[in-house]
Every structure is written in structure tokens, then in C-alpha cells.
Design an enzyme around this catalytic site. Structure first.
Site, mmCIF file in Angstrom:
data_model
loop_
_atom_site.group_PDB
_atom_site.id
_atom_site.type_symbol
_atom_site.label_atom_id
_atom_site.label_comp_id
_atom_site.label_asym_id
_atom_site.label_seq_id
_atom_site.Cartn_x
_atom_site.Cartn_y
_atom_site.Cartn_z
ATOM 1 N N ARG A 105 3.872 -0.086 -6.086
ATOM 2 C CA ARG A 105 2.615 -0.703 -6.523
ATOM 3 C C ARG A 105 2.810 -2.179 -6.790
ATOM 4 O O ARG A 105 3.715 -2.583 -7.506
ATOM 5 C CB ARG A 105 2.086 -0.020 -7.785
ATOM 6 N N ARG A 114 -3.724 -0.572 -2.727
ATOM 7 C CA ARG A 114 -2.567 -0.126 -3.509
ATOM 8 C C ARG A 114 -1.917 1.124 -2.933
ATOM 9 O O ARG A 114 -2.589 1.982 -2.391
ATOM 10 C CB ARG A 114 -2.960 0.102 -4.960
ATOM 11 N N ASP A 117 -2.333 4.284 -7.587
ATOM 12 C CA ASP A 117 -3.060 3.868 -8.790
ATOM 13 C C ASP A 117 -3.206 5.103 -9.668
ATOM 14 O O ASP A 117 -3.738 6.126 -9.225
ATOM 15 C CB ASP A 117 -4.437 3.319 -8.399
ATOM 16 N N ASP A 119 -4.646 6.170 -13.399
ATOM 17 C CA ASP A 119 -5.455 5.730 -14.534
ATOM 18 C C ASP A 119 -5.596 6.840 -15.561
ATOM 19 O O ASP A 119 -5.922 7.981 -15.206
ATOM 20 C CB ASP A 119 -6.861 5.325 -14.091
#
Length: 187
Positions: A105, A114, A117, A119
């Protein structure tokens, strides 16, 4: 991780030491990638999350292909993982960012394509606003690629500070997204 706008920093972060584990909490993690071998990357990320101390993977949504939102680049492969974790919220964030970095990343600019990712979408019933992390994720109800997989896992999920998540579906109806016949579970 885009909990806060990308700062350009890409220093490796390590997960919280085992001594800092808390009582287990259910957390939801959004996974996405739009560069490289997308299914393999998400499978490896799930395996890396499951291997973390104080972490147990409970469920994974189906895989979704989605067009970038407020960004350019190729389509994303997305999913949401439900896990039980004893890591504190910022320890979880650090661990996820370390997994992102292990998968190459980079953050050359805001919303760049990317390789991975991850989250933190929600962490139990916690509401948090810090310089590094906002909980629940401030845009999870505005993105089909988080809302649909979350509702797939938990159709009646209630998150602090938000209405019934199903009430947000009309607001994401125009976003390009497709559920794929693809398993992200390791063989």
C-alpha cells in the site's frame, strides 16, 4: 487506510502488544483493492487479520465489484469482514495498516488506486473521533461498497449515531456495484 484523509505518511505501524488486549468486541472491517491480484490480496488480508493476536474472524460478506467513488482508477473488489477483537481501536488500526503496508500500500495522493485498503467501519457500540480514527466510519452509509456487504452480514445492524442502515440504500442506488460469484474464504 482512509479513516482520515491520507497524510502521505507510509511508515509501518505494529499492532498493540498482547498486554494491551481488551475484552472482545465485534468489529467490522471494510476491505478493498483495485491494483494487482484482487481476490488473492483480499484472501491474504483476511488470513493476516485472522492470525493477529486477540482476533477471531467470524464472517465475511460476498465479494463486490464497485466503481471508484470520488476517485479514479480501475474498479475495486470489496468485502466486509466481521470479527471479534481484543485489540483496542487504535491497536486494531495499527495492525490493519501494517497488513496494508505488507501488501504494498502506498499513499501518493488522496484516493489514489491501492493494492489494499482496510478500514475500521465499526467497533462495537463505540463512537470515537480522534485525529487518526473516526468511529463509526464517517462515510460507511454513503458508499454502496460498505453498506451492501454490511447489510449482507447483519441485515438489522444498528450503529451508534446512524439511522437504520437500510434507510440509506436509496442514497447509494446510483453507485455502480455488482455482487460477484467469488469466494474470499481461503481454500
Amino acid at each position: 487506510m482512509t479513516q482520515r484523509p491520507d497524510s502521505g505518511a507510509s511508515q509501518p505501524l505494529s499492532p498493540a502488544p498482547a498486554a494491551e488486549l481488551n475484552p472482545p468486541v465485534i468489529a467490522y472491517i471494510g476491505l478493498g483493492a483495485n491494483l494487482g491480484d484482487l481476490p488473492r490480496t483480499l484472501r491474504e488480508a483476511l488470513a493476516a487479520m485472522a492470525a493477529l493476536p486477540g482476533m477471531r474472524l467470524l464472517a465475511v460478506s460476498g465479494a463486490y465489484r464497485s466503481a471508484p467513488v470520488e476517485a479514479g482508477g480501475p474498479d475495486f473488489l470489496n468485502a466486509v469482514a466481521q470479527l471479534e477483537t481484543s485489540l483496542p481501536p487504535l491497536g486494531l488500526l495499527d495492525a490493519l495498516q501494517a497488513i496494508e503496508l505488507a501488501h504494498g500500500r502506498e499513499r501518493p495522493y488522496l484516493n489514489a488506486p491501492r493494492t489494499l485498503d482496510l478500514d475500521v467501519l465499526a467497533y462495537g457500540e463505540m463512537r470515537l473521533e480522534s485525529p487518526r480514527l473516526i468511529l463509526p466510519h464517517p462515510r460507511l452509509h454513503q458508499r454502496a461498497f460498505t453498506l451492501l456487504p454490511l447489510l449482507e452480514l447483519q441485515p438489522n445492524l444498528q450503529l451508534p449515531g446512524l439511522a437504520d442502515l437500510r434507510d440509506y440504500l436509496p442514497g447509494v442506488a446510483t453507485q455502480a456495484i455488482q455482487r460477484l460469484d467469488l469466494s474470499l474464504h481461503s481454500a
